[in-house]
Design an enzyme around this catalytic site. Structure first.
Site, PDB file in Angstrom:
ATOM      1  N   GLN A   1      -3.599   4.843  -1.882  1.00  0.00           N
ATOM      2  CA  GLN A   1      -3.765   3.562  -1.207  1.00  0.00           C
ATOM      3  C   GLN A   1      -5.245   3.346  -0.932  1.00  0.00           C
ATOM      4  O   GLN A   1      -5.944   4.239  -0.469  1.00  0.00           O
ATOM      5  CB  GLN A   1      -2.976   3.554   0.101  1.00  0.00           C
ATOM      6  CG  GLN A   1      -3.384   4.666   1.057  1.00  0.00           C
ATOM      7  CD  GLN A   1      -2.313   4.998   2.065  1.00  0.00           C
ATOM      8  OE1 GLN A   1      -1.149   5.151   1.719  1.00  0.00           O
ATOM      9  NE2 GLN A   1      -2.716   5.102   3.324  1.00  0.00           N
TER      10      GLN A   1
ATOM     11  N   HIS B   1      -2.801  -0.709  -3.874  1.00  0.00           N
ATOM     12  CA  HIS B   1      -1.966   0.485  -3.798  1.00  0.00           C
ATOM     13  C   HIS B   1      -1.502   0.828  -5.211  1.00  0.00           C
ATOM     14  O   HIS B   1      -1.146  -0.062  -5.982  1.00  0.00           O
ATOM     15  CB  HIS B   1      -0.750   0.250  -2.902  1.00  0.00           C
ATOM     16  CG  HIS B   1      -1.093  -0.036  -1.478  1.00  0.00           C
ATOM     17  ND1 HIS B   1      -1.644  -1.229  -1.069  1.00  0.00           N
ATOM     18  CD2 HIS B   1      -0.962   0.723  -0.354  1.00  0.00           C
ATOM     19  CE1 HIS B   1      -1.836  -1.200   0.240  1.00  0.00           C
ATOM     20  NE2 HIS B   1      -1.434  -0.019   0.694  1.00  0.00           N
TER      21      HIS B   1
ATOM     22  N   ASP C   1     -17.274   1.143 -10.938  1.00  0.00           N
ATOM     23  CA  ASP C   1     -17.010   2.258 -10.023  1.00  0.00           C
ATOM     24  C   ASP C   1     -16.827   3.537 -10.839  1.00  0.00           C
ATOM     25  O   ASP C   1     -15.811   4.221 -10.728  1.00  0.00           O
ATOM     26  CB  ASP C   1     -15.772   1.970  -9.173  1.00  0.00           C
ATOM     27  CG  ASP C   1     -15.567   2.986  -8.061  1.00  0.00           C
ATOM     28  OD1 ASP C   1     -16.557   3.650  -7.674  1.00  0.00           O
ATOM     29  OD2 ASP C   1     -14.427   3.127  -7.578  1.00  0.00           O
TER      30      ASP C   1
END
Length: 277
Positions: free
Chosen positions: A28, A33, A172
């Site tokens: 999460q 999620h 990322d």
């Protein structure tokens, strides 16, 4: 002091409220999620990423942003699959833009399930093994282990090069967002502690929640810098071999030289920020 209440995730989107077996929550985050579920048949595992609605945002803005972000992620994945990059295939997606009930109004993206371990875990196991065996193993065995990790890092670099060649920026890039898919797509390798982890297999890029399409060397350089910093903070024994990532990057991406030149500028700015604090 009373113990903290167990976390209760927001309700699942309507297609999954009565799924059997129910989706299993894996992770999460602030924005999404991740669940493990099945697609069409119980024998086909799939990854389900749910972006819940944000009750603190205006409903119209919330629906617009959620839809925009899930579509951007899906478009990047579809483009990369088409270009032959190792990423999860998109199976389905939807958003509940008309449902304004509290807890709904979000979006979901179902993707191919990728077997294997995240690279972060593989490298952590390797570093623990090296630390335990530094004094007891021979120089040849340790050198062979270093060669294994160097080869893995080159494959990581080639995967990132293929990503950038396709015109996609991850946003990322860390070792938590790379999966080492073993040959034959077998399940996870148990950590017995007796032997070093297997480093065979394909490197698969995952989690494109912050991804975008860009042809700018600055964006590519920042992607690489984020990955380099991740190695420095998470994998101290592996960081000295990071140059192998850049070698693999050069192998798979013809425009690597200009991106790596820009990486030097990004590093310089990063050092200046560190000095200023």
């Amino acid at each position: 002091m009373s113990s903290a209440e167990p976390y209760t995730p927001p309700p699942l989107p309507s297609p999954f409220t009565n799924t059997t077996p129910p989706p299993q929550l894996l992770t999460q985050g602030a924005e999404a999620h991740l669940y493990k579920t099945v697609f069409l048949s119980p024998s086909t595992p799939a990854a389900l990423k749910v972006r819940p609605s944000k009750p603190y945002r205006h409903p119209i803005l919330d629906r617009r942003l959620t839809r925009q972000r899930i579509l951007q992620e899906a478009r990047c994945l579809v483009k990369l699959v088409r270009e032959g990059v190792n990423v999860p295939a998109v199976l389905a997606l939807d958003w509940e833009g008309q449902n304004t009930e509290k807890g709904f109004g979000g979006a979901w993206l179902m993707m191919e399930w990728v077997e294997g371990l995240v690279v972060r875990v593989v490298l952590e196991r390797w570093e623990r093994w090296m630390k335990r065996n530094q004094g007891s193993s021979g120089a040849e065995e340790l050198k062979e282990e270093e060669n294994w990790v160097r080869d893995l890092l080159r494959r990581i670099g080639r995967a990132v090069g293929a990503l950038h060649k396709a015109g996609v920026i991850h946003g990322d890039l860390t070792t938590s967002n790379l999966i080492l898919r073993p040959p034959g797509h077998v399940g996870e390798q148990a950590d017995t502690g007796e032997s070093s982890p297997s480093m065979e297999g394909d490197v698969v890029l995952i989690d494109f929640g912050l991804a975008s399409q860009s042809l700018q060397d600055e964006d590519r350089a920042v992607d690489l810098y984020v990955l380099e910093r991740a190695f420095g903070s998470t994998h101290p024994r592996t960081e000295p071999f990071f140059e192998e990532v850049l070698n693999g990057y050069r192998e798979s991406y013809k425009g690597a030289s200009s991106a790596l030149k820009r990486l030097e500028d990004v590093r310089m700015r990063g050092r200046k920020r560190s000095m200023i604090g």
